[in-house]
Write an enzyme that holds these catalytic residues in place. Structure first.
Site, PDB file in Angstrom:
ATOM      1  CG  HIS A   2       1.905  -2.226  -9.695  1.00 33.44           C
ATOM      2  ND1 HIS A   2       1.747  -1.108 -10.478  1.00 33.44           N
ATOM      3  CD2 HIS A   2       2.300  -1.768  -8.473  1.00 33.44           C
ATOM      4  CE1 HIS A   2       1.996  -0.033  -9.757  1.00 33.44           C
ATOM      5  NE2 HIS A   2       2.353  -0.398  -8.536  1.00 33.44           N
ATOM      6  CG  HIS A  15       6.114  -0.399 -10.942  1.00 33.53           C
ATOM      7  ND1 HIS A  15       5.535  -1.277 -10.057  1.00 33.53           N
ATOM      8  CD2 HIS A  15       6.561   0.643 -10.196  1.00 33.53           C
ATOM      9  CE1 HIS A  15       5.620  -0.800  -8.833  1.00 33.53           C
ATOM     10  NE2 HIS A  15       6.237   0.366  -8.884  1.00 33.53           N
ATOM     11  CD  GLN A  72      11.085   6.218  -0.576  1.00 39.01           C
ATOM     12  OE1 GLN A  72      12.040   6.368  -1.328  1.00 39.01           O
ATOM     13  NE2 GLN A  72       9.855   6.167  -1.047  1.00 39.01           N
TER      14      GLN A  72
HETATM   15  O1  PAF Z   1       7.853   5.969  -6.045  1.00 38.41           O
HETATM   16  C1  PAF Z   1       8.692   5.181  -5.596  1.00 38.41           C
HETATM   17  O2  PAF Z   1       8.635   3.979  -5.828  1.00 38.41           O
HETATM   18  C2  PAF Z   1       9.831   5.705  -4.741  1.00 38.41           C
HETATM   19  O3  PAF Z   1       9.411   6.741  -3.940  1.00 38.41           O
HETATM   20  C3  PAF Z   1      11.076   6.115  -5.573  1.00 38.41           C
HETATM   21  C4  PAF Z   1      10.776   7.274  -6.507  1.00 38.41           C
HETATM   22  C5  PAF Z   1      11.569   4.925  -6.378  1.00 38.41           C
HETATM   23  C6  PAF Z   1      12.189   6.557  -4.635  1.00 38.41           C
HETATM   24  O4  PAF Z   1      12.559   5.537  -3.747  1.00 38.41           O
END
Ligand code: PAF
Length: 285
Positions: free
Chosen positions: A34, A37, A61
């Site tokens: 989006h 980014h 994560q």
């Molecule tokens: O912020 C994110 O999109 C994620 O946490 C990252 C930094 C790409 C790590 O997977």
């Protein structure tokens, strides 16, 4: 723009680029790009000779009951946007290749990861720092850019980079908001129009608290109580946390000063939104 999925081919390519003396800017993402980014990519474009974007929905994560499976994915669309924004190399590895059987190493930053999102998402930041470490080793960037919406993530990554003497400059970029003030997030796509409307309570709260703090209310407990009262008027809101923390230590503060950031995480239905702002800086437009 070149798209590389193979890890070995990507690493060799990045080493070759570095040997040629290129300055490498890197934006790690989980895709579904989006404007937030794109602002990182635009800034990165001006800071290096080669702009590298990674798109990888990092399984480690996400907690067991979180949205890994439903996380929005749109590689083709993202690749088109990335090419238009001037990305040179898009790295999009497979999870099996990033974490082959037997992978047993993780990176943990203690101290900054227990509070805030760390309290309700155990292991989340270990997953983030491990993958960012792996990505930094593969890319070898001179500069890496992250959004300030994930305020705690940015602080944790800065700490990891400092503690491990990693030769990369970390740039934090301001939150990008929709016209109505909702912080941009790939997860906003989960919201129904009704829940999205309720989600605007976050920016409304931030504006109210900033105005109160600038007008002289410096007692954190009073400000947090005011925020809670307002958010709970939204029928589907469930507060995960509303805290006022020091921007570097992320410890709770009793009295607001120029280091104070209000951080909020609130669920609207199944969707968890986060937002933050420095209390004594001008309110977000
Ligand atoms: O912020 C994110 O999109 C994620 O946490 C990252 C930094 C790409 C790590 O997977």
């Amino acid at each position: 723009m070149e798209i590389i999925q193979d890890i070995q081919a990507f690493q060799q390519r990045m080493l070759a680029e570095r040997q040629q003396g290129k300055t490498i800017s890197f934006v790690p993402t989980m895709g579904f790009l989006h404007q937030g980014h794109l602002s990182l990519l635009e800034e990165g474009r001006g800071r290096g000779d080669l702009l590298v974007l990674s798109i990888f929905v990092n399984p480690i994560q996400f907690g067991p009951n979180e949205d890994f499976d439903s996380y929005p994915r749109a590689l083709q669309r993202d690749a088109e946007l990335a090419a238009k924004t001037g990305v040179d190399i898009l790295f999009a590895p497979d999870a099996e290749a990033m974490y082959p059987p037997g992978c047993a190493t993780s990176v943990q930053v203690s101290g900054l990861t227990e509070n805030l999102c760390g309290a309700s998402r155990p292991g989340h930041f270990d997953g983030v720092t491990t993958v960012v470490n792996k990505l930094f080793n593969l890319v070898q960037p001179h500069v890496a850019l992250f959004g300030m919406k994930d305020f705690q993530q940015l602080a944790v990554i800065r700490k990891m980079v400092a503690d491990l003497n990693m030769p990369v400059k970390i740039i934090g970029m301001p939150i990008v908001r929709e016209a109505d003030g909702l912080a941009m997030s790939s997860r906003n796509t989960y919201l129904s129009p009704e829940l999205r409307q309720q989600g605007l309570a976050l920016i409304a709260t931030i504006r109210t608290l900033c105005a109160a703090a600038v007008a002289g209310q410096r007692d954190a407990a009073t400000l947090i109580a005011q925020a809670r009262d307002f958010i709970t008027t939204q029928p589907d809101a469930r507060i995960d946390y509303i805290q006022i923390c020091h921007d570097e230590t992320l410890q709770d503060m009793d009295t607001v000063d120029e280091h104070s950031v209000v951080l909020l995480a609130v669920r609207f239905g199944e969707t968890r939104l986060i937002d933050n702002h420095y209390l004594l800086q001008p309110e977000p437009a």
